[in-house]
Design an enzyme around this catalytic site. Structure first.
Site, PDB file in Angstrom:
ATOM      1  N   HIS A   1       0.821  -1.215   0.000  1.00 54.96           N
ATOM      2  CA  HIS A   1       0.000   0.000   0.000  1.00 54.96           C
ATOM      3  C   HIS A   1       0.859   1.271   0.000  1.00 54.96           C
ATOM      4  O   HIS A   1       0.332   2.374  -0.159  1.00 54.96           O
ATOM      5  CB  HIS A   1      -0.995   0.007   1.172  1.00 54.96           C
TER       6      HIS A   1
ATOM      7  N   ASP B   1      -0.073  -7.727   1.482  1.00 52.46           N
ATOM      8  CA  ASP B   1       0.413  -6.348   1.512  1.00 52.46           C
ATOM      9  C   ASP B   1       1.941  -6.338   1.605  1.00 52.46           C
ATOM     10  O   ASP B   1       2.519  -6.035   2.647  1.00 52.46           O
ATOM     11  CB  ASP B   1      -0.227  -5.618   2.701  1.00 52.46           C
TER      12      ASP B   1
ATOM     13  N   SER C   1       4.239   2.284   8.200  1.00 57.61           N
ATOM     14  CA  SER C   1       3.930   1.200   7.280  1.00 57.61           C
ATOM     15  C   SER C   1       5.161   0.779   6.505  1.00 57.61           C
ATOM     16  O   SER C   1       6.002   1.595   6.138  1.00 57.61           O
ATOM     17  CB  SER C   1       2.867   1.639   6.267  1.00 57.61           C
TER      18      SER C   1
END
Length: 262
Positions: free
Chosen positions: A66, A110, A203
């Site tokens: 992402h 992811d 992230s």
């Protein structure tokens, strides 16, 4: 980016319909000793930090899918992102390899590999980190660690200095109970809990157990960083070893010869 604000998500990433919050910073952590985590990478867009990542070979950085954007650069060997005297190394991304089954709706798969435009020159400030050599789960309640340049609190300010904290691995059944079967996949993901945790901007950074990166920071509670109710979720690297090797070749020299799983 570990748990990004919805506004920041909208501006940095494609529109996400999933309710989970993708991650970006360390809450209730402490400043890392400068360059004590030489595998850490700041992934940037237009010279601004948006995600973490980590070096698995001299040509590849691993992060979360992402985090992908059209034009990214990686910054290696940094501690204080605002201190140019550290002489960090900035390298452009040549190719992007998102997992083919990545879905932004539920953040399954992811994981993203970035092929750098040139080989990173390894030194005391820039080093590889091992990834697992075989598939398996880390024992629940194992103490691991996370690090990043993300927000220091929900809707707070971003840290220029690399921050870190310890976390514990959560039992898969407990994580599934909290998130639900549709959002959490025990075969592809793992959860952690603790006094400290990730926030917006973390992230893509690694979950490190021992000296091995076992997870990629993926998502968490949509409303609050380091939520007491919804644990942070990490992509389980060991579930993707064949795919990783298909992209990187026989692998990075960082793939661990041996890693104990339970």
């Amino acid at each position: 980016m570990t748990i990004i604000s919805l506004l920041l998500l909208a501006s940095l990433l494609p529109h996400l319909t999933f309710t989970a919050h993708v991650n970006v910073g360390i809450v209730n952590g402490k400043e890392a000793k400068p360059h004590s985590r030489p595998y850490m990478v700041s992934i940037q867009e237009k010279n601004k930090h948006i995600c973490g990542g980590f070096i698995i070979s001299d040509r590849f950085v691993m992060t979360a899918a992402h985090c992908r954007n059209k034009v990214l650069t990686v910054v290696l060997g940094a501690h204080n992102l605002q201190n140019k005297k550290e002489n960090p190394v900035r390298i452009k991304v040549e190719s992007y390899y998102s997992h083919p089954q990545y879905t932004s709706e539920f953040f399954h798969n992811d994981i993203l590999l970035l092929r750098l435009e040139k080989n990173a020159q390894l030194n005391n400030k820039i080093k590889l980190i091992s990834i697992p050599a075989k598939e398996g789960d880390i024992e629940a309640d194992s103490v691991c660690s996370i690090a990043g340049w993300g927000l220091l609190e929900t809707n707070g300010s971003q840290s220029n200095h690399l921050m870190e904290t310890n976390v514990k691995v959560m039992n898969n059944k407990e994580c599934e109970r909290k998130w639900g079967e549709e959002e959490f996949s025990a075969s592809l993901m793992m959860c952690v809990y603790g006094e400290g945790g990730s926030c917006d901007g973390d992230s893509g950074g690694p979950l490190v157990c021992g000296n091995t990166a076992v997870g990629v920071t993926s998502f968490g509670d949509p409303e609050i960083c380091n939520s007491p109710d919804l644990p942070e979720v990490y992509t389980k690297i060991s579930a993707y070893l064949p795919w990783i090797k298909s992209i990187t070749g026989n692998g990075s020299s960082a793939i661990a010869d041996e890693m104990k799983f339970f």
